[in-house]
Enzyme design. Structure first.
Site, PDB file in Angstrom:
ATOM      1  N   ASP A  29      -4.016 -17.443   9.869  1.00  0.00           N
ATOM      2  CA  ASP A  29      -2.663 -17.376  10.190  1.00  0.00           C
ATOM      3  C   ASP A  29      -2.278 -15.817  10.131  1.00  0.00           C
ATOM      4  O   ASP A  29      -2.013 -15.164   9.115  1.00  0.00           O
ATOM      5  CB  ASP A  29      -1.620 -18.048   9.340  1.00  0.00           C
ATOM      6  CG  ASP A  29      -0.351 -18.079   9.729  1.00  0.00           C
ATOM      7  OD1 ASP A  29       0.031 -17.448  10.537  1.00  0.00           O
ATOM      8  OD2 ASP A  29       0.397 -19.045   9.134  1.00  0.00           O
ATOM      9  N   GLU A  79     -11.899   8.586  -3.846  1.00  0.00           N
ATOM     10  CA  GLU A  79     -12.998   7.638  -4.477  1.00  0.00           C
ATOM     11  C   GLU A  79     -14.172   7.256  -3.285  1.00  0.00           C
ATOM     12  O   GLU A  79     -14.754   6.403  -3.275  1.00  0.00           O
ATOM     13  CB  GLU A  79     -12.291   6.442  -5.032  1.00  0.00           C
ATOM     14  CG  GLU A  79     -11.436   5.581  -4.152  1.00  0.00           C
ATOM     15  CD  GLU A  79     -10.829   4.377  -4.658  1.00  0.00           C
ATOM     16  OE1 GLU A  79     -11.659   3.554  -5.053  1.00  0.00           O
ATOM     17  OE2 GLU A  79      -9.510   4.307  -4.928  1.00  0.00           O
ATOM     18  N   CYS A 111      -7.512   4.837  -7.359  1.00  0.00           N
ATOM     19  CA  CYS A 111      -6.293   5.108  -6.590  1.00  0.00           C
ATOM     20  C   CYS A 111      -5.429   5.918  -7.622  1.00  0.00           C
ATOM     21  O   CYS A 111      -4.423   6.465  -7.042  1.00  0.00           O
ATOM     22  CB  CYS A 111      -5.443   3.794  -6.347  1.00  0.00           C
ATOM     23  SG  CYS A 111      -6.511   2.690  -5.145  1.00  0.00           S
ATOM     24  N   THR A 152      -6.686  -5.258   3.937  1.00  0.00           N
ATOM     25  CA  THR A 152      -5.940  -4.253   3.315  1.00  0.00           C
ATOM     26  C   THR A 152      -6.609  -2.926   3.665  1.00  0.00           C
ATOM     27  O   THR A 152      -6.309  -2.024   2.735  1.00  0.00           O
ATOM     28  CB  THR A 152      -5.894  -4.698   1.742  1.00  0.00           C
ATOM     29  OG1 THR A 152      -7.106  -4.655   1.135  1.00  0.00           O
ATOM     30  CG2 THR A 152      -5.387  -6.037   1.583  1.00  0.00           C
ATOM     31  N   SER A 201      -7.380  -8.384 -10.133  1.00  0.00           N
ATOM     32  CA  SER A 201      -6.814  -7.036  -9.998  1.00  0.00           C
ATOM     33  C   SER A 201      -5.426  -6.931  -9.736  1.00  0.00           C
ATOM     34  O   SER A 201      -4.771  -5.973 -10.311  1.00  0.00           O
ATOM     35  CB  SER A 201      -7.458  -6.453  -8.704  1.00  0.00           C
ATOM     36  OG  SER A 201      -7.105  -6.756  -7.525  1.00  0.00           O
ATOM     37  N   HIS A 233       2.378   2.436  -6.151  1.00  0.00           N
ATOM     38  CA  HIS A 233       0.914   2.199  -5.549  1.00  0.00           C
ATOM     39  C   HIS A 233       0.974   0.923  -4.546  1.00  0.00           C
ATOM     40  O   HIS A 233       1.489  -0.153  -5.105  1.00  0.00           O
ATOM     41  CB  HIS A 233      -0.215   2.167  -6.466  1.00  0.00           C
ATOM     42  CG  HIS A 233      -1.617   1.837  -5.884  1.00  0.00           C
ATOM     43  ND1 HIS A 233      -2.053   2.560  -4.852  1.00  0.00           N
ATOM     44  CD2 HIS A 233      -2.446   0.874  -6.183  1.00  0.00           C
ATOM     45  CE1 HIS A 233      -3.223   2.159  -4.468  1.00  0.00           C
ATOM     46  NE2 HIS A 233      -3.416   1.039  -5.166  1.00  0.00           N
ATOM     47  N   LYS A 242       6.461  -7.716  -5.811  1.00  0.00           N
ATOM     48  CA  LYS A 242       5.963  -8.424  -7.072  1.00  0.00           C
ATOM     49  C   LYS A 242       6.166  -7.340  -8.396  1.00  0.00           C
ATOM     50  O   LYS A 242       6.595  -7.801  -9.339  1.00  0.00           O
ATOM     51  CB  LYS A 242       4.385  -8.516  -7.059  1.00  0.00           C
ATOM     52  CG  LYS A 242       4.173  -9.872  -6.081  1.00  0.00           C
ATOM     53  CD  LYS A 242       2.465  -9.856  -6.184  1.00  0.00           C
ATOM     54  CE  LYS A 242       2.141 -10.745  -4.763  1.00  0.00           C
ATOM     55  NZ  LYS A 242       2.243 -12.205  -5.136  1.00  0.00           N
ATOM     56  N   ASN A 277      -4.176   0.408   2.923  1.00  0.00           N
ATOM     57  CA  ASN A 277      -4.388   1.197   1.337  1.00  0.00           C
ATOM     58  C   ASN A 277      -4.965   2.514   1.598  1.00  0.00           C
ATOM     59  O   ASN A 277      -6.233   2.714   2.337  1.00  0.00           O
ATOM     60  CB  ASN A 277      -5.416   0.210   0.643  1.00  0.00           C
ATOM     61  CG  ASN A 277      -5.466   0.585  -0.721  1.00  0.00           C
ATOM     62  OD1 ASN A 277      -4.819   1.684  -1.143  1.00  0.00           O
ATOM     63  ND2 ASN A 277      -6.018  -0.088  -1.384  1.00  0.00           N
ATOM     64  N   SER A 310      -7.848   1.041 -10.216  1.00  0.00           N
ATOM     65  CA  SER A 310      -8.385  -0.007 -10.852  1.00  0.00           C
ATOM     66  C   SER A 310      -9.410   0.675 -11.778  1.00  0.00           C
ATOM     67  O   SER A 310      -9.646   1.817 -11.819  1.00  0.00           O
ATOM     68  CB  SER A 310      -9.270  -0.681  -9.588  1.00  0.00           C
ATOM     69  OG  SER A 310      -8.283  -1.755  -9.175  1.00  0.00           O
TER      70      SER A 310
END
Ligand code: HMG
Length: 391
Positions: A29, A79, A111, A152, A201, A233, A242, A277, A310
């Site tokens: 979706d 990275e 990151c 992402t 994560s 980030h 969030k 990202n 991470s």
């Protein structure tokens, strides 16, 4: 004397995959990508663009404007490095004509690498106020095809000139830091695609945000009311909402209503929604988006910044926008770059994704694709040769 970001320039490839196209190919979706993740497009680098060319293309407007004088360090955060030995900064040193007296090095912590480089740059300037440090943060985010991380993906670079008495952003004292040894996202040397425990994560991003914010608050007394905007980030932009909910909980206040949350967060998310990202560059792409799009002048305003890498490293810090900053932005360049990109079909995306370059030392000539002035021209005897194309 203050220390901070004197110039900030952003670059992204000239191609993208619309997430509607990806949703169709995956039978997903589209609302999951656009609403659930907050992503609209992902930037796709063609074979003749890599982290070096993206970074050099990001830095060029700064070098064209101010020249290379007094740049005595070039720190490259990534990275998705192209060599296990030679720093990507050295390729950029050559392409950008940096002085022979300029030190070059590469920095890695997922990151968080961009923030690690920024912190080192600030320390260099504190010790030697005439120094200017060119911080390059450049990454290409790749996950396995059809994996949860795929929507992402992204690519892009920022270049930041760090200096005393900067024109754009002053780094305020007392960042809050939280570090833990975990496996939430990683990429072993033998893989070209990252691996992630996606939901773990995301949980760790939010948990360590709360820890870093608590440390910053303990040192400064700042609360959410201190900040005109937040820049986070953004592995996917919905995570910023969030994050805000988590910060409100830490302040012991109710979650801001949707329009207030939108006002605090949205200006910093506009570029990331369109690129995906960009790992080490992500937070600073967000700051560029905020400076370019804030609905009201930001002169003298304080921005709350959250950097997560991470593995994991988390840092929450405050930055104050310097009065008169608007005269020193590259907004038209950034807007043109994003408006002028070419959409790919699903088949073209997968062809580029699967494009293999020789690993046996054979000669390879890269066809010219659209992109910035710098491109990867050939690979021969395992050596990359870059070139600047004619305007
Ligand atoms: P997933 O498991 O496929 O997605 O992948 P989901 O089922 O969790 O759905 C995502 C959201 O979409 C959810 O919202 C759904 O409800 C919603 P939430 O409940 O979380 O608010 N949703 C919908 N919304 C509207 N309409 C619909 C619909 N369907 C679902 N129809 C995941 C998500 C992030 C796990 C995946 O993309 C992933 O593994 N990404 C890679 C890892 C990652 O990005 N982690 C983020 C934190 S770690 C980090 O930031 C570091 C990193 O940048 C690397 C570094 O440091 O170098 C990654």
């Amino acid at each position: 004397m203050t220390i901070g970001i004197h110039r900030l320039s952003f670059h992204t490839p000239a191609y993208y995959l619309d997430l509607d196209t990806l949703a169709q190919a995956r039978g997903a979706d589209p609302a999951k990508f656009h609403v659930g993740l907050g992503q609209d497009r992902m930037a796709i680098p063609p074979p003749d663009q890599d982290i070096v060319t993206l970074a050099a293309n990001a830095a060029l407007p700064i070098l064209d404007e101010l020249g290379p004088d007094h740049i005595d360090w070039c720190l490259f955060a990534t990275e998705s490095g192209v060599d296990q030995s030679k720093a990507a900064a050295l390729f950029c040193h050559g392409l950008l004509g940096l002085p022979a007296s300029c030190r070059c090095a590469e920095i890695k912590e997922a990151c968080y690498g961009g923030t690690a480089a920024l912190r080192l740059a600030a320390a260099i300037v504190a010790a030697s106020p005439a120094s200017r440090v060119l911080v390059l943060a450049s990454d290409i985010a790749r996950y396995d095809l059809a994996s949860p991380g795929e929507p992402t993906q992204g690519a892009g670079a920022v270049a930041m000139l760090v200096a005393a008495d900067p024109d754009l952003l002053v780094l305020e004292p007392s960042p809050g830091v939280h570090c833990e040894d975990i496996m939430d996202f990683w990429r072993p040397n033998y893989r070209t695609e990252a691996l992630a425990e996606g939901h773990y994560s995301t949980r760790m991003y939010l948990t360590t945000l709360a820890e870093a914010y608590k440390a910053h608050q303990a040192a400064t007394g700042h609360t959410l009311a201190t900040f005109a905007h937040l820049a986070c980030h953004m592995p996917f932009t919905r995570i910023a909402w969030k994050a805000l909910a988590r910060l409100a909980r830490a302040d012991g206040i109710p979650e801001p209503p949707p329009d207030a949350a939108e006002a605090l967060l949205a200006p910093a998310t506009l570029y990331n929604r369109l690129t995906g990202n960009t790992y080490a560059a992500c937070l600073y792409e967000g700051l560029a988006s905020l400076l370019d799009h804030a609905p009201a002048p930001l002169d003298g305003k304080t921005i709350g910044c959250f950097s997560y890498g991470s593995g994991c490293m988390a840092e929450f810090y405050a930055a104050t926008v310097v009065p008169g900053y608007a005269a020193h932005l590259y907004t038209p360049l950034h807007r043109h770059l994003l408006a002028d990109r070419v959409p790919l079909t699903y088949r073209q995306y997968e062809d580029i994704f699967q494009y293999g370059i020789p690993t046996d030392g054979a000669d390879h000539i890269f066809a010219p694709y659209r992109g910035g002035p710098f491109r990867l021209a050939t690979l021969s005897a395992h050596k990359r040769r870059y070139e600047r194309r004619d305007p």
